[in-house]
Enzyme design. Structure first.
Site, PDB file in Angstrom:
ATOM      1  N   LYS A  92       4.990  -2.447   8.179  1.00 30.03           N
ATOM      2  CA  LYS A  92       6.121  -1.811   7.502  1.00 30.03           C
ATOM      3  C   LYS A  92       7.326  -2.742   7.563  1.00 30.03           C
ATOM      4  CE  LYS A  92       8.865   2.457   7.565  1.00 30.03           C
ATOM      5  NZ  LYS A  92       9.037   3.759   8.262  1.00 30.03           N
TER       6      LYS A  92
ATOM      7  N   PHE B  14      12.666   4.004   3.931  1.00 34.91           N
ATOM      8  CA  PHE B  14      13.401   2.898   4.532  1.00 34.91           C
ATOM      9  C   PHE B  14      12.624   1.586   4.502  1.00 34.91           C
ATOM     10  CE2 PHE B  14      14.779   6.798   6.746  1.00 34.91           C
ATOM     11  CZ  PHE B  14      16.083   6.827   6.303  1.00 34.91           C
TER      12      PHE B  14
ATOM     13  N   ILE C  65       0.821  -1.215   0.000  1.00 33.43           N
ATOM     14  CA  ILE C  65       0.000   0.000   0.000  1.00 33.43           C
ATOM     15  C   ILE C  65       0.856   1.267   0.000  1.00 33.43           C
ATOM     16  CG2 ILE C  65      -2.004  -1.046   1.093  1.00 33.43           C
ATOM     17  CD1 ILE C  65      -1.016   0.018   3.764  1.00 33.43           C
TER      18      ILE C  65
ATOM     19  N   GLY D 202       8.238   3.741   1.554  1.00 31.36           N
ATOM     20  CA  GLY D 202       8.877   4.818   2.290  1.00 31.36           C
ATOM     21  C   GLY D 202      10.357   4.837   2.022  1.00 31.36           C
TER      22      GLY D 202
ATOM     23  N   VAL E  91       5.386  -0.800   2.851  1.00 30.99           N
ATOM     24  CA  VAL E  91       4.261  -0.957   3.770  1.00 30.99           C
ATOM     25  C   VAL E  91       3.220  -1.861   3.129  1.00 30.99           C
ATOM     26  CG1 VAL E  91       2.513   0.226   5.138  1.00 30.99           C
ATOM     27  CG2 VAL E  91       4.693   1.364   4.673  1.00 30.99           C
TER      28      VAL E  91
ATOM     29  N   ASP F  69      10.595  15.045   9.574  1.00 29.83           N
ATOM     30  CA  ASP F  69      10.116  14.550   8.279  1.00 29.83           C
ATOM     31  C   ASP F  69       8.615  14.796   8.131  1.00 29.83           C
ATOM     32  OD1 ASP F  69      10.522  13.479   5.782  1.00 29.83           O
ATOM     33  OD2 ASP F  69      10.419  11.394   6.420  1.00 29.83           O
TER      34      ASP F  69
END
Length: 702
Positions: A398, A380, A375, A378, A383, A492
């Site tokens: 994640k 790192f 979905i 990111g 997800v 962030d």
């Protein structure tokens, strides 16, 4: 001496525990809540009514399972406890045209039954029985039978559902039925006999209550009462969620044994719960008149006649054994409190602490990390959407990258967010570190991320939702910056890290780059990391992140939400080049300079927004995006601006310039750029080879 001190400490702590009652959603366990009728748990919140797509009439109650003492009898007369409670709630309706119901904060002698639905709010029965309760209702249904003033009011109910005092919430611009998160504070002064109710969208308590009245609760409460919430529907799809609850009372719930449940089962209108049973007298404390002395008592008498030395020995020995007893009691209490069964933790959504999942469970939840379950991506990791086989709950999993940076992000996120408690933060349910894999498990957010709602949805995100989302993010940042034990700098803030729950409430997530620092302490210099367009210019130059760098990022988010434009826009032809006026912050500054600020409004809204609110929002975005960090507002001040409790500061027509001497800059001029999900993440620093007398302006790097 040490043993005596330990015993004294134990006595003091026991006394303190008996003189007040304090709890909140962070400390409650499953056994601490009693859910009755339609009440249930869902995604970390307490729902008082059923989640049904078809109209329904029903009622539910959620109560703290232990009775709380509210009344003490003495020779001088009864004394009533003072108490304060804060809770966040929302009322949503899949079909706004259907009839509502409402919810209420409740003090009741009854912990086992629920009243009638509809206008009765689950407080009392439609057959005429009312019971001895006290409630503060938040009514979404105007019912002439109960003399309601309208379908959007707060009222105080004493022993019945006809309010003794009511106040129109429209007078403070609060609408119960919008689905927005609403905060309420209820304070009762037992000495003065005054009740005050405050309501706001903001997490800052208003200076003036919406309702205030004299109320002698000694006439309406028993020695012990149950506290909690009641809610109802009447042929509608209205749902009532309690997102957060804290309660504090000046009387303890454990200073005397709780009353037997039987006395609370069926209270009558003329009586309240009986007093808790008195302690049975100790036969050892009052010897019989004709009782003969036993050998032990004779021995005691001999010791007493033995002089001060014998007495001192007895006292010392007694203190020693009492200290051992106190230590044992503390250990037993600790084990009782801490030893919550694992099965209870699995079932408890209100508990806000992460737990360890097994790799096998998460692999099964994501269908072996199937690509069709992805979905999002990111910086790192990836997800996935998952369904936990043990409970059927939907979660977001994640899967962190297999590198040192991914491991650092995992450790940072787990150590920071695991200790945070706020309704606008994405809840971390748990983690897994097996088979070389690092996995984080979050609450599932059915409406995805804010950037997808803005740029990928077929329907434009309504202005009311955008306004509510920005208030939620500001509330989360105010908590991180000013209300945590250690200040948390997110580093962030961007729309892809803002998730939306079923009511389009904002949940800030992804704490992989976050840093904790002590309040008032200067941050250490690091390599600047984040996403271009959201990064404060001084952060790029110095590598020092503080709360004002988060404020800049929030300002960029505000402008993005208001304008429907990304902070850095590339050429639509797919060349990868930046289009003219590609920097959103600079573009809005230029419109403000030319007196055309409203031109920045998102064209997809089709003019369906409040122009005054839109201008206010754009000015707040510019105020947060000031080049000089010292002129940016705090997030607490931003909340006050958003909810209309403070004016927006004057924003200069021309963007101010800001310069730094190269002696302030710490690293070398190298940009490491990598692209994640269409956005550019940058680590930037400036060369110390430049002359100390040279200056670099902010405009050079924006």
């Amino acid at each position: 001496m040490l043993s005596s001190s330990l015993f004294l400490l134990f006595l003091l702590s026991a006394t303190a525990a008996s003189t007040s009652t304090d709890f909140d959603f962070a400390t409650l366990t499953l056994s601490s809540l009693r859910l009755l009728g339609d009440a249930h748990l869902a995604n970390g919140t307490v729902r008082l009514t059923r989640d049904l797509p078809v109209p329904n009439s029903g009622a539910g109650r959620a109560l703290y399972s232990n009775p709380v003492r509210f009344l003490r009898q003495s020779s001088s007369g009864p004394s009533v406890a003072s108490f304060s409670t804060f809770f966040s709630f929302s009322v949503t309706n899949l079909n706004p045209s259907s009839i509502g119901g409402g919810l209420a904060f409740l003090l009741s002698p009854d912990s086992d039954s629920v009243g009638s639905p509809g206008g009765f709010l689950g407080l009392s029965s439609s057959n005429g029985g009312s019971g001895s309760f006290v409630a503060v209702e938040f009514d979404t249904l105007m019912d002439v039978e109960f003399n309601d003033i309208n379908g959007n009011h707060v009222g105080v109910d004493v022993g019945g559902v006809v309010s003794s005092r009511a106040a129109d919430l429209g007078g403070i611009d609060v609408d119960l039925k919008t689905g927005n998160l609403i905060n309420s504070w209820i304070d009762y002064d037992g000495g003065a006999g005054t009740l005050r109710v405050s309501v706001s969208y903001s997490n800052l308590k208003p200076e003036q209550p919406v309702l205030s009245m004299d109320l002698d609760l000694s006439k309406y409460v028993g020695d012990y009462m149950f506290v909690g919430f009641s809610g109802s529907t009447q042929g509608s799809t209205e749902t009532h969620s309690i997102e957060w609850w804290s309660f504090s009372s000046s009387f303890g719930s454990s200073d005397l044994p709780p009353p037997p449940t039987a006395t609370l089962m069926n209270p009558t209108a003329d009586s309240v719960s009986s007093s808790p049973p008195a302690l049975a007298p100790s036969t050892a404390a009052t010897p019989l008149k004709n009782e003969k002395s036993s050998p032990s008592s004779s021995c005691s008498n001999q010791l007493c006649r033995g002089g001060p030395g014998a007495v001192a020995g007895v006292v010392t020995a007694g203190a020693f054994f009492l200290a051992i007893f106190a230590g044992a009691a503390i250990w037993v209490y600790w084990k009782k409190v801490r030893g919550v069964k694992k099965s209870e933790l699995l079932a408890m959504d209100v508990i806000r602490m992460p737990r360890e999942f097994s790799y096998r469970e998460l692999k099964s939840a994501t269908k072996c990390f199937n690509v069709n379950k992805i979905i999002g991506h990111g910086a790192f990791g990836t997800v996935y959407k998952g369904i936990l086989p043990s409970s059927g709950d939907i979660v977001a999993v994640k899967r962190c990258s297999h590198n040192s940076q991914g491991k650092e992000e995992f450790l940072s996120e787990l150590s920071i967010i695991g200790t945070l408690r706020h309704r606008n933060l994405l809840r971390l349910q748990g983690w897994c570190h097996e088979k070389g894999e690092i996995l984080l498990v979050y609450d599932w957010m059915p409406n995805g991320s804010l950037d997808k709602a803005l740029f990928e949805s077929r329907m434009p995100l309504p202005w009311s939702h955008r306004h509510k989302i920005l208030i939620g993010v500001a509330s989360a940042l105010a908590y991180l910056h000013q209300e945590c034990e250690n200040q948390v700098i997110h580093r962030d803030i961007k729309t892809s890290n803002i998730m939306l729950d079923e009511g389009f409430n904002a949940r800030l997530g992804d704490f992989g780059l976050a840093r904790q620092i002590e309040h008032g302490k200067s941050p250490d210099a690091t390599v600047a990391a984040g996403t271009m367009g959201y990064l404060a210019p001084e952060y790029i130059l110095t590598g020092r992140a503080n709360e004002k760098t988060d404020v800049f990022s929030y300002g960029a988010v505000v402008l993005e939400v208001a304008s429907g434009r990304r902070p850095i826009e590339k050429d639509s032809a797919g060349t990868g080049r930046l289009r003219p006026n590609s920097n959103l912050v600079e573009w809005v500054w230029s419109l403000h300079r030319d007196g055309r600020l409203l031109t920045a409004a998102d064209a997809r809204l089709g003019g369906e927004f409040n122009e005054e609110e839109m201008v206010q929002m754009l000015l707040i975005g510019l105020a947060c995006s000031q080049p000089d960090p010292m002129t940016r507002p705090t997030m607490r001040a931003v909340i006050q601006m958003l909810v209309g409790e403070a004016p927006v500061p004057i924003v200069p027509k021309t963007k101010p310039s800001m310069s730094f001497s190269t002696s302030q800059l710490i690293l070398n001029l190298q940009d490491s750029v990598s692209d994640y999900n269409g956005m550019t993440t940058i680590s930037t620093s400036i060369s110390s080879d430049l002359s100390d007398n040279e200056h670099i302006t902010v405009d050079d790097i924006v």
